[in-house]
Write an enzyme that holds these catalytic residues in place. Structure first.
Site, PDB file in Angstrom:
ATOM      1  N   LYS A 112      38.815  41.144  37.421  1.00 30.21           N
ATOM      2  CA  LYS A 112      37.567  41.110  38.198  1.00 30.21           C
ATOM      3  C   LYS A 112      37.056  42.539  38.348  1.00 30.21           C
ATOM      4  CE  LYS A 112      35.176  37.890  40.496  1.00 30.21           C
ATOM      5  NZ  LYS A 112      35.127  36.450  40.203  1.00 30.21           N
TER       6      LYS A 112
HETATM    7  N1  GLU Z   1      32.543  34.771  37.825  1.00 32.36           N
HETATM    8  C1  GLU Z   1      32.953  33.503  37.333  1.00 32.36           C
HETATM    9  C2  GLU Z   1      34.199  33.021  38.056  1.00 32.36           C
HETATM   10  O1  GLU Z   1      34.513  33.467  39.134  1.00 32.36           O
HETATM   11  C3  GLU Z   1      33.086  33.456  35.816  1.00 32.36           C
HETATM   12  C4  GLU Z   1      34.092  34.364  35.212  1.00 32.36           C
HETATM   13  C5  GLU Z   1      34.007  34.456  33.682  1.00 32.36           C
HETATM   14  O2  GLU Z   1      33.302  33.707  33.059  1.00 32.36           O
HETATM   15  O3  GLU Z   1      34.709  35.327  33.182  1.00 32.36           O
HETATM   16  O4  GLU Z   1      34.842  32.114  37.608  1.00 32.36           O
END
Ligand code: GLU
Length: 419
Positions: free
Chosen positions: A106
């Site tokens: 993240k």
């Molecule tokens: N931000 C989204 C999540 O929390 C997608 C993450 C992604 O596609 O890498 O799942």
């Protein structure tokens, strides 16, 4: 139970509980309880007001046992390293549960995007891309949109990276959730919201509820909330309440979702001052008489303080970690069926995976192919979790965590424990 009121503490708590249930060895737990890599950077891009912005960014790779770390970029005024660590851990479980060959990661950008115009946002995003580039890569960590970022931002990241290489395209997929014209995939923007609805439809079938006329209340009208509203509407459900930072709308006959989306678009994404609904205060949201409640905003929203007001039969967690552990116990005691975040909102990262393979293979999938694959994936993951929960007499959250952590542990063992 000590008060647990943050995404980080919730993630830690859920892991500890899972470790106990599945009998996880101490040394493996230690491996999973802390991220593999944490990076903190400070950026000072020059904005159009002539001032240097002061921005902290956090890039966390929690785990890469099952593949390169995957997870979105969250841009808010309050995001912290601790929150990003918790969210990256959630991504490890989500990718594992969805059966895609990724680990968890993240990124956080501590800045309020709503305070700048689109030119300044582009400056900030390009500054982040330039500075964080060496931590991104198809075999390392692949970011995507999350709260406060969108496909336009992902397009700028992609451009910044290919520009710095002096090439038109990047070598492999550096970022997902891009505009389709730059190698994005049709249906990525809608994927998380659609996945929320597909798992809710699966839950309705098990609980003997009809999606036609199902009364739904949605907290948050950003990407996940608005796309879920559209899909719920397409499936015949009735959206009777929506809340966001600007207030709450209520209409027992069902809100006109098409019109609400148009209104939000021309109102800086906000729902306030929409006609065709009663306005209410945001505090009333959790007490709304509905069948399904969808938290699709920030984390730690359903807490010990408001959980007893909830009258819904299903909670579909569109947001990451919206429910604190204390509240989760109350929901369970009250017989409310919770579709946990790592299952319910996993459609986004699943379609990111399709984008990743599409880019690697220089192919293009149609939106209808993506929709079919998403539906099949969400339904089969739901069934796996439901059957496990049924066998073990566990909640859907516990079942999801047991399966997700169990697979990562199997991956660690298959790799071997030596350095
Ligand atoms: N931000 C989204 C999540 O929390 C997608 C993450 C992604 O596609 O890498 O799942």
């Amino acid at each position: 139970m000590a008060i647990i009121n943050s995404v980080f503490k919730t993630a830690q708590y859920n892991l500890m509980q899972t470790a106990e249930r599945i009998g996880l060895e101490e040394n493996l737990l230690r491996k999973l309880a802390v991220p593999k890599e944490k990076i903190e950077q400070r950026l000072t891009p020059l904005l159009s007001n002539g001032k240097l912005a002061n921005i902290e960014i956090y890039i966390v790779r929690h785990n890469d046992t099952l593949g390169p770390s995957k997870g979105g970029i969250r841009m808010t005024s309050s995001v912290s390293m601790e929150e990003v660590v918790g969210l990256s851990m959630e991504m490890t479980w989500k990718t594992s549960l969805m059966g895609v060959p990724f680990g968890g990661g993240k990124t956080g950008i501590r800045f309020a995007p709503e305070t700048v115009n689109s030119t300044d946002k582009e400056v900030i995003i390009r500054s982040v891309a330039r500075s964080a580039k060496r931590h991104f890569g198809p075999e390392l960590y692949i970011p995507a949109p999350d709260m406060g970022t969108n496909e336009t931002d992902m397009g700028h990241i992609r451009d910044c990276i290919s520009y710095s290489e002096g090439t038109s395209i990047t070598r492999g997929c550096f970022v997902t959730g891009k505009p389709i014209i730059l190698g994005g995939i049709a249906g990525r923007r809608q994927a998380t919201g659609r996945g929320v609805v597909y798992t809710t439809v699966a839950a309705c079938k098990k609980l003997g509820l009809n999606i036609q006329g199902l009364k739904v209340a949605i907290q948050g009208f950003g990407n996940v909330g608005s796309e879920a509203a559209i899909e719920f509407h397409n499936q015949g459900a009735k959206i009777i309440a929506v809340s966001d930072a600007s207030g709450m709308l209520f209409n027992d006959k069902g809100l006109d979702i098409g019109r609400l989306c148009q209104h939000a678009k021309s109102n800086r994404g906000l729902i306030s001052s929409f006609s065709g609904a009663e306005s209410a205060s945001r505090e009333e949201f959790f007490g709304v008489l509905c069948d399904c409640l969808v938290p699709a905003a920030a984390g730690s929203q359903i807490t010990a303080d408001n959980v007893s007001k909830i009258k819904a039969k299903i909670i579909s967690e569109g947001a990451n970690a919206p429910t604190t552990p204390e509240a989760d116990e109350v929901l369970n005691d009250n017989g409310i069926f919770v579709i946990p975040d790592i299952l319910c909102n996993g459609g986004g990262v699943f379609v990111s995976y399709l984008e990743y393979i599409q880019e690697t293979q220089h192919e293009q999938m149609t939106e209808s192919q993506v929709k079919t694959r998403l539906y099949e994936k969400m339904t089969s993951c739901f069934d796996d979790v439901y059957n496990y929960a049924h066998d073990k007499k566990a909640t859907m959250r516990k079942a999801s965590m047991d399966l997700a952590v169990g697979r990562v542990v199997a991956g660690i063992k298959a790799r071997g424990l030596l350095p």
